[in-house]
Write a protein that holds these residues in place. Structure first.
Motif, PDB file in Angstrom:
ATOM      1  N   ILE A  32       0.853  -1.190   0.000  1.00  0.00           N
ATOM      2  CA  ILE A  32       0.000   0.000   0.000  1.00  0.00           C
ATOM      3  C   ILE A  32       0.888   1.238   0.000  1.00  0.00           C
ATOM      4  CG2 ILE A  32      -1.873  -1.170   1.227  1.00  0.00           C
ATOM      5  CD1 ILE A  32      -0.983   0.349   3.765  1.00  0.00           C
ATOM      6  N   SER A  33       0.286   2.379  -0.199  1.00  0.00           N
ATOM      7  CA  SER A  33       1.029   3.635  -0.239  1.00  0.00           C
ATOM      8  C   SER A  33       1.623   3.957   1.129  1.00  0.00           C
ATOM      9  CB  SER A  33       0.108   4.775  -0.668  1.00  0.00           C
ATOM     10  OG  SER A  33       0.745   6.032  -0.489  1.00  0.00           O
ATOM     11  N   ALA A  34       2.837   4.530   1.126  1.00  0.00           N
ATOM     12  CA  ALA A  34       3.459   4.958   2.374  1.00  0.00           C
ATOM     13  C   ALA A  34       2.693   6.092   3.029  1.00  0.00           C
ATOM     14  CB  ALA A  34       4.901   5.387   2.117  1.00  0.00           C
ATOM     15  N   SER A  35       1.812   6.764   2.287  1.00  0.00           N
ATOM     16  CA  SER A  35       1.016   7.862   2.847  1.00  0.00           C
ATOM     17  C   SER A  35      -0.368   7.402   3.303  1.00  0.00           C
ATOM     18  CB  SER A  35       0.875   8.993   1.819  1.00  0.00           C
ATOM     19  OG  SER A  35       0.200   8.544   0.651  1.00  0.00           O
ATOM     20  N   ASP A  36      -0.598   6.074   3.336  1.00  0.00           N
ATOM     21  CA  ASP A  36      -1.884   5.572   3.811  1.00  0.00           C
ATOM     22  C   ASP A  36      -2.062   5.928   5.285  1.00  0.00           C
ATOM     23  OD1 ASP A  36      -4.007   3.236   2.774  1.00  0.00           O
ATOM     24  OD2 ASP A  36      -3.823   3.392   4.954  1.00  0.00           O
ATOM     25  N   ARG A  37      -3.230   6.418   5.643  1.00  0.00           N
ATOM     26  CA  ARG A  37      -3.482   6.858   7.014  1.00  0.00           C
ATOM     27  C   ARG A  37      -3.513   5.687   8.008  1.00  0.00           C
ATOM     28  NH1 ARG A  37      -5.439  12.061   7.968  1.00  0.00           N
ATOM     29  NH2 ARG A  37      -6.659  11.260   9.732  1.00  0.00           N
ATOM     30  N   GLY A  38      -3.758   4.489   7.511  1.00  0.00           N
ATOM     31  CA  GLY A  38      -3.667   3.335   8.389  1.00  0.00           C
ATOM     32  C   GLY A  38      -2.250   3.130   8.888  1.00  0.00           C
ATOM     33  N   LEU A  39      -1.274   3.385   8.018  1.00  0.00           N
ATOM     34  CA  LEU A  39       0.132   3.268   8.392  1.00  0.00           C
ATOM     35  C   LEU A  39       0.599   4.488   9.176  1.00  0.00           C
ATOM     36  CD1 LEU A  39       2.941   1.912   8.138  1.00  0.00           C
ATOM     37  CD2 LEU A  39       3.182   3.054   5.917  1.00  0.00           C
ATOM     38  N   GLY A  42      -1.266  15.549   8.572  1.00  0.00           N
ATOM     39  CA  GLY A  42      -2.205  16.159   9.510  1.00  0.00           C
ATOM     40  C   GLY A  42      -3.221  15.151  10.006  1.00  0.00           C
ATOM     41  N   TYR A  43      -3.659  15.332  11.236  1.00  0.00           N
ATOM     42  CA  TYR A  43      -4.572  14.386  11.852  1.00  0.00           C
ATOM     43  C   TYR A  43      -6.002  14.493  11.331  1.00  0.00           C
ATOM     44  CZ  TYR A  43      -1.005  13.471  15.422  1.00  0.00           C
ATOM     45  OH  TYR A  43       0.132  13.101  16.074  1.00  0.00           O
ATOM     46  N   ALA A  44      -6.400  15.679  10.907  1.00  0.00           N
ATOM     47  CA  ALA A  44      -7.804  15.894  10.541  1.00  0.00           C
ATOM     48  C   ALA A  44      -8.239  14.921   9.452  1.00  0.00           C
ATOM     49  CB  ALA A  44      -8.018  17.322  10.079  1.00  0.00           C
ATOM     50  N   GLY A  89      -2.630   4.841  12.205  1.00  0.00           N
ATOM     51  CA  GLY A  89      -3.480   3.764  12.697  1.00  0.00           C
ATOM     52  C   GLY A  89      -4.947   4.062  12.468  1.00  0.00           C
ATOM     53  N   ASP A  90      -5.237   4.819  11.423  1.00  0.00           N
ATOM     54  CA  ASP A  90      -6.591   5.298  11.148  1.00  0.00           C
ATOM     55  C   ASP A  90      -7.353   4.228  10.363  1.00  0.00           C
ATOM     56  OD1 ASP A  90      -8.869   6.752  10.687  1.00  0.00           O
ATOM     57  OD2 ASP A  90      -7.892   8.391   9.598  1.00  0.00           O
ATOM     58  N   GLY A  91      -7.859   3.247  11.097  1.00  0.00           N
ATOM     59  CA  GLY A  91      -8.591   2.178  10.446  1.00  0.00           C
ATOM     60  C   GLY A  91      -8.963   1.105  11.442  1.00  0.00           C
ATOM     61  N   ILE A  92      -9.540   0.043  10.937  1.00  0.00           N
ATOM     62  CA  ILE A  92     -10.005  -1.062  11.771  1.00  0.00           C
ATOM     63  C   ILE A  92      -9.615  -2.384  11.109  1.00  0.00           C
ATOM     64  CG2 ILE A  92     -11.974   0.275  12.624  1.00  0.00           C
ATOM     65  CD1 ILE A  92     -13.743  -1.475  10.745  1.00  0.00           C
TER      66      ILE A  92
END
Length: 264
Positions: free
Chosen positions: A11-18, A90-92, A21-24
């Motif tokens: 996956i992309s290095a800019s994925d928010r999960g990475l 950014g977190y938003a 931890g923005d995911g489930i």
């Protein structure tokens, strides 16, 4: 492995999960491509998506992808990971997002059958669970508390560790949910302040209720757990494991635990 429905392993290095931890995620067992405990797994996945304002994938789509990745495995461990996708720094939360959906399967490794048959030895963990109602119950991608807790021991004779919250009440195991039986009543800690609401936990509660058994949620102290008539932990891959020993307390697998083992 399928990433957004296509074979892949990155996956992309800019994925928010990475990045955040923005995911489930959910982990489940599948047999011949059919997921077990699916009604409860889907219920929890959809609830977690709603809690994090994460777009939820179509249920039929997920079932097709599970069947695809597990097609050549008689018995498989399937993992579903959903993230908010790529985004700027950014977190938003971005106003619009393209979620990342990862569905993978691996061959079933199993657990020693004596854990279910004879019960397990457990320990108390030193690592505490932070109290955060906004994330309580959600199987989100930030599991460092569990990582730290599980890393507290290396003794293979100890199968699980029980975790307390910052107030000292018992919440769950490092990879499982906890139940006790006291005077015929099935009791499990509420997950309104921290902890993970597992699919097997929901299945056990529904099964017990359908049997007409008394089931309730209650905050438990370590002393109340040690004084219980029966204690067991559960998750979707292990099923139900009775506790045989915790600290100096020992049990034999109880009648209610055995009955639930036969039904879930």
């Amino acid at each position: 492995m399928l990433i957004n429905g296509l074979p892949g392993d990155s996956i992309s290095a800019s994925d928010r999960g990475l990045a955040y931890g923005d995911g489930i995620y959910r982990t489940l067992e599948a047999r011949h491509g059919t997921p077990l405990l699916w009604p409860w797994q889907w219920q929890r996945l959809a609830a977690d998506c709603a809690a994090l304002r994460l777009p939820c994938p179509d249920e039929a789509l997920l079932l097709r992808e599970i069947a695809s990745v597990a097609a050549n495995l008689e018995r498989a461990v399937v993992k579903i990971v959903l993230t908010r996708g790529t985004g700027q720094r950014g977190y938003a939360m971005p106003s619009e997002c393209s979620p990342t959906r990862i569905v993978s399967a691996s061959a079933w490794g199993g657990y020693p059958p004596e854990r279910a048959q004879q019960g397990i030895v457990a320990r108390w963990c030193d690592t505490r669970l932070a109290i955060q109602p906004c994330l309580a119950g959600i199987k989100h991608l930030n599991r460092l508390e569990n990582v730290l807790a599980r890393s507290e021991w290396t003794d293979p004779a100890i199968a699980e560790g029980l975790m307390l919250d910052m107030d000292g009440t018992v919440v769950e195991g490092t990879m499982s949910n906890l139940f006790i039986v006291q005077n015929g009543v099935l009791i499990t800690p509420p997950l309104d302040r921290c902890g993970v609401s597992g699919a097997m936990r929901a299945c056990v509660i529904d099964t017990a209720a359908n049997l007409g058994l008394s089931v309730r949620e209650a905050r438990l102290s370590p002393d109340e757990v040690l004084a219980a008539d029966e204690v067991f932990v559960c998750n979707s891959l292990a099923g139900i494991w009775p506790l045989r020993q915790l600290a100096a307390r020992q049990w034999q697998p109880g009648a209610l635990t055995r009955r639930l083992q036969q039904l879930v």
